[in-house]
Design a protein around this motif. Structure first.
Motif, PDB file in Angstrom:
ATOM      1  N   VAL A   8       0.839  -1.205   0.000  1.00 23.36           N
ATOM      2  CA  VAL A   8       0.000   0.000   0.000  1.00 23.36           C
ATOM      3  C   VAL A   8       0.872   1.252   0.000  1.00 23.36           C
ATOM      4  O   VAL A   8       0.612   2.217  -0.730  1.00 23.36           O
ATOM      5  CB  VAL A   8      -0.951   0.005   1.218  1.00 23.36           C
ATOM      6  N   GLY A   9       1.930   1.228   0.820  1.00 19.96           N
ATOM      7  CA  GLY A   9       2.829   2.382   0.905  1.00 19.96           C
ATOM      8  C   GLY A   9       3.543   2.663  -0.400  1.00 19.96           C
ATOM      9  O   GLY A   9       3.560   3.796  -0.893  1.00 19.96           O
ATOM     10  N   ALA A  11       2.766   1.559  -3.436  1.00 12.75           N
ATOM     11  CA  ALA A  11       1.796   1.886  -4.483  1.00 12.75           C
ATOM     12  C   ALA A  11       1.366   3.348  -4.376  1.00 12.75           C
ATOM     13  O   ALA A  11       1.227   4.044  -5.399  1.00 12.75           O
ATOM     14  CB  ALA A  11       0.586   0.958  -4.379  1.00 12.75           C
ATOM     15  N   SER A  12       1.169   3.816  -3.156  1.00 10.31           N
ATOM     16  CA  SER A  12       0.746   5.205  -2.946  1.00 10.31           C
ATOM     17  C   SER A  12       1.832   6.184  -3.386  1.00 10.31           C
ATOM     18  O   SER A  12       1.559   7.180  -4.074  1.00 10.31           O
ATOM     19  CB  SER A  12       0.404   5.434  -1.468  1.00 10.31           C
ATOM     20  N   VAL A  34      -4.182  11.008  -2.391  1.00 11.84           N
ATOM     21  CA  VAL A  34      -3.611   9.658  -2.379  1.00 11.84           C
ATOM     22  C   VAL A  34      -3.379   9.177  -0.956  1.00 11.84           C
ATOM     23  O   VAL A  34      -3.753   8.051  -0.595  1.00 11.84           O
ATOM     24  CB  VAL A  34      -2.300   9.618  -3.190  1.00 11.84           C
ATOM     25  N   SER A  35      -2.765  10.030  -0.129  1.00 11.86           N
ATOM     26  CA  SER A  35      -2.514   9.635   1.258  1.00 11.86           C
ATOM     27  C   SER A  35      -3.827   9.425   2.007  1.00 11.86           C
ATOM     28  O   SER A  35      -3.976   8.464   2.777  1.00 11.86           O
ATOM     29  CB  SER A  35      -1.682  10.699   1.976  1.00 11.86           C
ATOM     30  N   SER A  38      -5.622   6.164   0.885  1.00 12.45           N
ATOM     31  CA  SER A  38      -4.887   5.004   1.411  1.00 12.45           C
ATOM     32  C   SER A  38      -5.156   4.818   2.893  1.00 12.45           C
ATOM     33  O   SER A  38      -5.363   3.687   3.370  1.00 12.45           O
ATOM     34  CB  SER A  38      -3.384   5.193   1.173  1.00 12.45           C
ATOM     35  N   ALA A  39      -5.145   5.924   3.634  1.00 10.19           N
ATOM     36  CA  ALA A  39      -5.368   5.851   5.084  1.00 10.19           C
ATOM     37  C   ALA A  39      -6.776   5.362   5.400  1.00 10.19           C
ATOM     38  O   ALA A  39      -6.965   4.497   6.267  1.00 10.19           O
ATOM     39  CB  ALA A  39      -5.138   7.227   5.708  1.00 10.19           C
ATOM     40  N   LEU A  41      -8.700   3.563   3.539  1.00  9.69           N
ATOM     41  CA  LEU A  41      -8.765   2.149   3.156  1.00  9.69           C
ATOM     42  C   LEU A  41      -8.227   1.260   4.277  1.00  9.69           C
ATOM     43  O   LEU A  41      -8.856   0.247   4.641  1.00  9.69           O
ATOM     44  CB  LEU A  41      -7.960   1.929   1.871  1.00  9.69           C
ATOM     45  N   LEU A  42      -7.078   1.631   4.834  1.00 12.57           N
ATOM     46  CA  LEU A  42      -6.480   0.836   5.915  1.00 12.57           C
ATOM     47  C   LEU A  42      -7.354   0.851   7.168  1.00 12.57           C
ATOM     48  O   LEU A  42      -7.495  -0.165   7.853  1.00 12.57           O
ATOM     49  CB  LEU A  42      -5.081   1.371   6.236  1.00 12.57           C
ATOM     50  N   PHE A 332       1.958   8.041   6.481  1.00 12.99           N
ATOM     51  CA  PHE A 332       2.967   7.019   6.203  1.00 12.99           C
ATOM     52  C   PHE A 332       4.143   7.006   7.183  1.00 12.99           C
ATOM     53  O   PHE A 332       4.695   5.937   7.461  1.00 12.99           O
ATOM     54  CB  PHE A 332       3.495   7.168   4.775  1.00 12.99           C
TER      55      PHE A 332
END
Length: 462
Positions: A8-9, A11-12, A34-35, A38-39, A41-42, A332
């Protein structure tokens, strides 16, 4: 789970770099969207499917609410905390940049830099060597504001008529400026230094204090290159043309002479001295400098407001980028995901390759500048390099210095840096010609500066 988080990291970050390189959006939007996605999603995965993301990142959950939990969950409360930490880490850097731009902008409007340039031009004596050396000096003085665009806008119109009158090549002017501005850009309010400080969560002034010997070395290299290029110009026959006695004064045209010139110079010297002394926070010094510059030069509120509005545009643009980077850092770095990414690389790569990473990064930074813009280089590559080398026991500040020095030298030959394109446009030099004439000079200065840093113990490659 470690490999999933690392995926994930990476890819982001790859997506962010892609968006920046292809000019799909502004840096701040890329960082935030993007960040943020991603966050979220996690968070949804950990709260709904209990994947153990919170437990894996447990050591980062250092506030009472999370440490009391036996198996912490990466939920929205945790995300809110980490985003706040990321924003806090960049706030002082953003304030520094905003007030530095305003401070130097006000001095420029007061005619301080033009007055200094005209004074210096009187001593050139129409000599090719003097003109080349003077180009370095003027570039250094003008670039005190850290803005490449304004430096090109001031220096090229002033110097280009002189170069043409003396039969000197325009590419020589661009090469000398590229080297000089690149080294001068190591200042704590320069873009790359600010970005590096943001990544490792430190004060840009702290990095600059260690950079001072390297910056002095770079400026001496710039003077050496100016003399070398002057000699080449003379061998081509430059300087054998008669020049009007008052030509230099005419070259700059009409400009505003500040009646408070010496007060402005005194203010500038005091601010720079206090920066070197590191007595007060650097952003506070520029806040004070901004206030005194207004008090000295602009007594009418209406005039002051117009000038603040004029220079606020570029200041706010960088501030939004930095605060957007704060979201990236919070998601991240502060969460510990960057550590997981570094650990995965450590498991994959052989030891001999890991040890060479700082050296490879330092040597390759100039060629990489032709591809990666400043934001993608520092916010896409630097976090991974810092994560890997930290695990090897290398101080993040050492990596920051390596990347800042090497990248700064190449800033103004990079075709993905707008100021470079502006300089080429004003001077009438094609970007291809500029790169071909300047590349190896810039790369040489970069290697010399890194070598001096290593000899002095400022940089550690191993």
């Amino acid at each position: 789970m470690e490999f999933f988080l690392a995926f994930v990291g990476f890819a982001s970050l790859i997506l962010i770099v892609y968006l920046l390189l292809t000019d799909k959006t502004t840096p701040s939007v890329a960082f935030i969207i993007v960040s943020g996605v991603s966050a979220v999603l996690l968070v949804l995965l950990d709260t709904n499917f209990h994947l153990g993301i919170g437990s894996l990142l447990k050591e980062e959950f250092d506030i009472a609410y999370f440490t009391k939990m036996e198996n912490p969950v990466f939920d929205f409360n945790a995300l809110k905390y980490f985003i706040r930490q990321g924003i806090n880490s960049v706030s002082s850097t953003a304030v520094l940049f905003i007030f530095a731009i305003l401070f130097f902008g006000l001095l420029n409007e007061a005619g301080v830099f033009n007055t200094m340039i005209n004074y210096l031009l009187k001593f050139s004596k129409n000599n090719v060597y003097s003109i080349c050396i003077l180009t370095v000096v003027i570039s250094v003085v003008v670039h005190l504001d850290g803005s490449g665009a304004s430096s090109f806008l001031i220096v090229i119109p002033a110097m280009l008529p002189i170069y043409e009158k003396l039969g000197m090549r325009k590419t020589t002017l661009m090469t000398i400026m590229a080297v000089s501005l690149g080294v001068m850009n190591l200042l704590p309010w320069g873009g790359p230094t600010l970005r590096a400080a943001t990544i490792i969560s430190t004060d840009a002034n702290e990095i600059w204090h260690q950079l001072i010997p390297i910056q002095i070395t770079g400026l001496l290299c710039a003077l050496g290159i100016a003399i070398l290029l002057a000699r080449k110009e003379i061998q081509r026959g430059a300087g054998n043309i008669a020049v009007d006695e008052d030509f230099h004064q005419l070259a700059l045209g009409e400009h505003h002479q500040s009646s408070q010139f010496f007060l402005n110079i005194l203010l500038l010297l005091v601010i720079l001295t206090l920066l070197v002394a590191n007595i007060l926070p650097s952003y506070f010094l520029f806040m004070l400098g901004f206030c005194f510059a207004l008090f000295i030069n602009y007594h009418k509120l209406e005039v002051a407001q117009k000038l603040i509005d004029k220079y606020s545009k570029s200041a706010i643009l960088m501030a939004t980028t930095l605060f957007g980077a704060g979201i990236l850092i919070g998601v991240f770095d502060k969460t510990g995901i960057m550590k997981v990414m570094a650990n995965v690389i450590l498991e994959i790569l052989p030891d001999w390759a890991l040890i060479l990473i700082p050296l490879i990064v330092g040597i390759s930074a100039v060629p990489m500048a032709l591809i990666f813009c400043t934001d993608s280089y520092f916010f896409g590559i630097m976090p991974i390099v810092v994560g890997i080398t930290s695990a090897l026991g290398i101080d993040p500040i050492s990596i920051a210095i390596i990347m800042v020095v090497a990248r700064n030298c190449a800033t103004f030959i990079s075709p993905v840096v707008p100021a470079t394109l502006l300089g080429c446009g004003i001077s009438g030099v094609s970007i291809k010609e500029h790169i071909s004439k300047s590349f190896f000079y810039v790369w040489g200065v970069s290697i010399v500066c890194l070598s001096v840093g290593a000899i002095l113990g400022i940089i550690k490659f191993f």
